[in-house]
Design a protein around this motif. Structure first.
Motif, PDB file in Angstrom:
ATOM      1  N   VAL A   1      12.920  13.049  -0.013  1.00 18.53           N
ATOM      2  CA  VAL A   1      11.723  13.872  -0.083  1.00 18.53           C
ATOM      3  C   VAL A   1      12.078  15.400   0.159  1.00 18.53           C
TER       4      VAL A   1
ATOM      5  N   LEU B   1       4.502   8.411  -6.053  1.00 16.19           N
ATOM      6  CA  LEU B   1       4.489  10.081  -6.055  1.00 16.19           C
ATOM      7  C   LEU B   1       5.598  10.869  -5.861  1.00 16.19           C
ATOM      8  N   LEU B   2       6.651  10.344  -5.028  1.00 16.09           N
ATOM      9  CA  LEU B   2       7.985  10.918  -5.169  1.00 16.09           C
ATOM     10  C   LEU B   2       8.400  11.173  -6.526  1.00 16.09           C
TER      11      LEU B   2
ATOM     12  N   TRP C   1       0.711  -1.319  -0.015  1.00 20.52           N
ATOM     13  CA  TRP C   1      -0.208   0.101  -0.158  1.00 20.52           C
ATOM     14  C   TRP C   1       0.923   1.293  -0.238  1.00 20.52           C
ATOM     15  N   LEU C   2       2.073   1.146   0.295  1.00 19.01           N
ATOM     16  CA  LEU C   2       2.892   2.237   0.255  1.00 19.01           C
ATOM     17  C   LEU C   2       3.522   2.570  -1.070  1.00 19.01           C
TER      18      LEU C   2
ATOM     19  N   PRO D   1       2.181   3.572  -4.087  1.00 18.53           N
ATOM     20  CA  PRO D   1       1.864   4.903  -4.329  1.00 18.53           C
ATOM     21  C   PRO D   1       2.712   5.980  -3.818  1.00 18.53           C
ATOM     22  N   ALA D   2       3.030   6.083  -2.472  1.00 21.71           N
ATOM     23  CA  ALA D   2       3.722   6.975  -2.011  1.00 21.71           C
ATOM     24  C   ALA D   2       5.236   7.158  -2.591  1.00 21.71           C
ATOM     25  N   PHE D   3       5.678   6.076  -3.043  1.00 18.77           N
ATOM     26  CA  PHE D   3       7.079   6.378  -3.723  1.00 18.77           C
ATOM     27  C   PHE D   3       7.084   6.652  -5.044  1.00 18.77           C
TER      28      PHE D   3
END
Length: 287
Positions: free
Chosen positions: A262, A172-173, A165-166, A168-170
């Motif tokens: 980030v 997005l970066l 589930w993580l 998408p966070a990476f």
């Protein structure tokens, strides 16, 4: 001659002044032109696959071909063992898919303003819509290619980690980094056309400086923490290592390293937007 009437309303006066170098980013203006962004994105998709035999299938064929070549050369011939004993094809395709998005978004976005110079010279609209539409059109390819990653993972019998589930966070970066670089280079390219020659070379350097075909976490452990922190200034390092960790539970890239990436991406993004806004007023004069 009649005397002026009492209480007459003073005439409205409009002052036209040259724009300042540092203006607000006016992201609300970009949002108000979201329909234009949609049509520019749609145009990019239509132009990319016009008269193409395989059409959108290229979003799958391209990463599959690259991953297959690297799997043969590095996995079979050179016997490189990815962390966690992953099959090299699974390891490679999981990093090549986001890498292709980043590289193509930077390459296409950097020339967006010059390619649409006629539009810029004739009509006013938020110029940021041009590099943005290039990246948005590639998100479709990214979404399709991610299905390929899942399919190959399942075919090889690799278990998908609970941290999936993580992903998408990476991603997005990676999207923010690509958009920042495309925005910056597109603004510079309007005045200095050398950018069209520099960007392809820079992308090749980034390919080897990013853990596309190797594990950045393993390389960082061998080089030491200090070098690993420096290495993490490249946001793509955390994008690729983080995505593989989230998908396959490979070695965690490190919270500090992710934070460095980030911060680096945000600094790059803010700097690119400020420079773009500063140069935007003079685009029509140079294109």
């Amino acid at each position: 001659m009649n005397p002026p009437q009492a209480g007459a309303v003073a005439a409205h006066e409009t002052v036209i002044a040259p724009p300042g170098n540092w203006q607000a980013l006016e992201l609300r203006e970009l949002w108000s032109h979201r329909e234009l962004v949609y049509f520019l994105t749609k145009r990019e998709l239509q132009v990319r696959y016009k008269q193409s035999i395989f059409g959108v299938s290229w979003a799958v064929l391209q990463p599959l071909a690259f991953a297959g070549i690297f799997a043969v050369v590095l996995g079979v011939i050179l016997h490189y063992k990815p962390p966690g004993n992953l099959p090299y094809l699974v390891f490679a395709v999981a990093s090549i898919v986001p890498w292709l998005f980043v590289s193509q978004a930077i390459q296409n976005g950097s020339t967006s303003l010059v390619q649409d110079s006629n539009l810029i010279a004739k009509v006013y609209f938020p110029r940021l819509a041009l590099p943005l539409s290039k990246g948005l059109s590639l998100l479709i390819d990214l979404a399709i290619a991610l299905v390929l990653v899942i399919v190959i993972t399942l075919l090889y019998g690799v278990t998908i980690a609970s941290t999936v589930w993580l992903v998408p966070a990476f991603l997005l970066l990676g999207v923010l980094t690509a958009f920042a670089m495309a925005t910056l280079f597109s603004a510079i390219n309007v005045k200095y056309r050398d950018v069209q020659l520099v960007v392809p070379m820079l992308i090749q350097i980034m390919f080897f400086a990013s853990p596309v075909i190797y594990s950045g976490t393993s390389a960082g452990d061998q080089a030491g923490k200090a070098w690993h922190y420096i290495y993490s200034i490249n946001p793509i390092a955390s994008v690729l290592d983080g995505m593989r960790w989230a998908l396959f539970d490979t070695p965690y890239p490190g919270t500090i390293n992710i934070a460095i990436s980030v911060a680096s991406a945000l600094v790059l993004l803010v700097g690119a937007l400020i420079y773009f806004r500063r140069a935007e007023n003079y685009f029509a004069d140079h294109v």
